[in-house]
Design a protein around this motif. Sequence first.
Motif, PDB file in Angstrom:
ATOM      1  N   GLN A   1      15.860 -21.680   0.420  1.00 54.62           N
ATOM      2  CA  GLN A   1      16.032 -22.974   1.085  1.00 54.62           C
ATOM      3  C   GLN A   1      15.029 -24.016   0.593  1.00 54.62           C
ATOM      4  N   GLU A   2      13.817 -23.557   0.260  1.00 55.64           N
ATOM      5  CA  GLU A   2      12.804 -24.516  -0.187  1.00 55.64           C
ATOM      6  C   GLU A   2      11.695 -23.788  -0.931  1.00 55.64           C
ATOM      7  N   LEU A   3      11.079 -24.500  -1.866  1.00 54.76           N
ATOM      8  CA  LEU A   3       9.912 -23.995  -2.593  1.00 54.76           C
ATOM      9  C   LEU A   3       8.956 -25.142  -2.832  1.00 54.76           C
ATOM     10  N   LYS A   4       7.702 -24.915  -2.469  1.00 50.87           N
ATOM     11  CA  LYS A   4       6.633 -25.871  -2.781  1.00 50.87           C
ATOM     12  C   LYS A   4       5.536 -25.130  -3.530  1.00 50.87           C
ATOM     13  N   PHE A   5       5.063 -25.744  -4.602  1.00 49.63           N
ATOM     14  CA  PHE A   5       3.959 -25.126  -5.335  1.00 49.63           C
ATOM     15  C   PHE A   5       3.086 -26.218  -5.940  1.00 49.63           C
ATOM     16  N   THR A   6       1.836 -25.865  -6.171  1.00 53.80           N
ATOM     17  CA  THR A   6       0.854 -26.814  -6.700  1.00 53.80           C
ATOM     18  C   THR A   6       0.272 -26.260  -7.991  1.00 53.80           C
ATOM     19  N   LEU A   7       0.160 -27.116  -9.000  1.00 47.83           N
ATOM     20  CA  LEU A   7      -0.441 -26.740 -10.276  1.00 47.83           C
ATOM     21  C   LEU A   7      -1.800 -27.408 -10.428  1.00 47.83           C
ATOM     22  N   ASN A   8      -2.756 -26.641 -10.864  1.00 51.51           N
ATOM     23  CA  ASN A   8      -4.084 -27.162 -11.220  1.00 51.51           C
ATOM     24  C   ASN A   8      -4.488 -26.479 -12.524  1.00 51.51           C
TER      25      ASN A   8
END
Length: 707
Positions: free
Chosen positions: A290-297
């Motif tokens: 349903q949803e995916l959130k991810f952060t790149l550093n």
Amino acid sequence: MNKVKFLVAALLGVLFVACSEEENLSQTGKTGFLVSLAEDVKVESRSTPEELGEPVASQFNLKITNQVTGSELYNGSYTNKLIPASAGTYAIEATHGENQLLAVDAPYYKGTAEAELADGESKTVNVKCKVANALASVVFSDGGALKFEDQFSKCELNVLVAGDSALIDGVKSAYYRAGSTPTFEFRGILKDGGEEVVQTLTDDKFSDPATFAAGAHCVITLKIGAVEPGVKIEITKVEVKEVTVSETIPMEWLPKPKVTAEGFTDNTLSMYETETPTAKFNFNLSSALQELKFTLNLADETYQSLNKTYTLSELSEEDRTALTNAGIILPVIGFKEASLDFTGLTAKLTGSTTGEVLSNVITLDEVKANNRTLEGEQVYTIQTSAPEFNLVVYPGNTWTRQFTANSQVTHGNVSVISKGLTYEYRTVDGEWTSSLDSIITELTPKTAYKVRGKYGDHYTEEVEVTTYPVIELENGGLEGGTITKGNDSNGSQYGAVYSWSGWCTLNELTCDDTHAFIWGNTAFNSRSGTRPATAREGSNGSASAWIMTMGYGYGGTSGPEIITPSELFLGTLTNVNHSEDTATKNYGIVHKSRPTGLRFYYKYTPYNGDSSDIYIQLKGINGEILGSASLNETSSVSSFKEITLDIDYVDEYKELEPETLVIVFKSGFNSDVKDYETWSLMGSNSAEPSHRGSELYIDDVELVYDK
């Protein structure tokens, strides 16, 4: 006519109506089957599948197997569409959930059926499904004088199976694999004093396998039996019920999404630039993503522009393109099979040129499916180091005008680095020159150079190498063959000993200085086997060397006592003993360079099937033969012929430097004294040996330096 059996395990909230199934089959006109999923037994209990709700049929996995061949006809998500099949006997199985050893609120459903299908036949197979693992619930009874809520601030039942444990509090149920033998503990915290009460529970039904069979629901009702001198918990009753479901399951019943990080160990993947390890997050979902959130550093400078938080459902085309170009494969919302793949990015990540490890951080902020979200952030790190490689230049790959820089990769992809590696070289005080080839050519002999390897922005340490000098042979033209002892006149004590600067012969051995005096005419055999001869036509010199197999020693003109193939060689002759007719041949001179070949002119007359023995060797400090070449001529060569012997160097000794050069020109191998009567016999007044066999002429000898 063959029939097909099907065994299916599955569960469907809305049952197919038989008449509509028959209608659907009649419309298809195809051979195959339709599978419907049905419930089995119904019961009421806390956190049982009934309370949790019925799983939707599309979440079941359907497997159909031909029972005769063992091949799978179908293995995938449940479908109510016709599955084509040929005539045969089939087993059908439908499952939902995981058959875990122990978990809370995790029913595992399974149903089986079998069917036979005839040619041209379509058939509906109804599969009844039920819970295939077992579960336990607890009821904290308040029917007695003492109530749990008055005595305890917290009450739980601890269920233990094979070392795993799960706590339930009267609302949830513990599920365990059917056939397991769980044990049960009461655990409570007293309101008065906060003391923990732990008590193992026993009951006769706990020893009955039916209590823990598939679909069995063990309901344990507890009461407080006494408080003084200590709190005692008693089992009021143990009921075993069969469980299933009857209502459509709410999405929230399905398990929360799980993440399996492929390629990571303890949330970290350590790699070297040029390596392409798998870096992938597989999402274990019970329903569509349903949803995916991810952060790149990302610490890699090339990809720092990607550093921000991404929400998959709100992703712009610009961001989607940037992530795709970086090698990141995104999952698709609405699909159950989902993963976030960074493998393509790992192939592009680079290490620092200053030596530190770069940390590229990926944070999974939210993974959502069946209205449930993965709890808490999950942080993963791809640690990237610079590739580790160096150069080495072996003495065996160094020449007078070139050398080869050999790369050695310690960490990184050998193939990738080797293809992308370039080289730079210079004289000690000169400017760097680039080369795409590891073979550095057009250099100056006897010159020190420095060389280094370059991959991307990474350099190896500098390696210093000195090219070999061009060392010519002394007296390669074989001039100045002079008499250093005796003479060639008839009746003298011994024949003349001929010598050449830079070369050695066996003449000192074959010119006997005692026998002629005793026997008078022995001097006809006491002669030099290597003598000056006329130079080849076109030579810059005035002479060549004539090397012959000869007889000498006792016997005068009647024949030789000893037969010796004569030699011209680099080295010395020592320990000459005329009484024993022996001497020590010390082959070789000091020569610290690497020629590529030996060039000379020769002509040859073999005697009685003989062959020449000509060879060159480069030796190491301990006598190792680093390289060699040879010529064993068997044919008659009547006029001077030019030849170059290419030296074959042994890779095994590439780390060794040359120390000694050996060159031998030998007239042949035949030294059998029994053949003397057939030898050519010279006149007794000649200064040449009276008896001789194979004859070899050599002129203009030189070392070749083609590299």
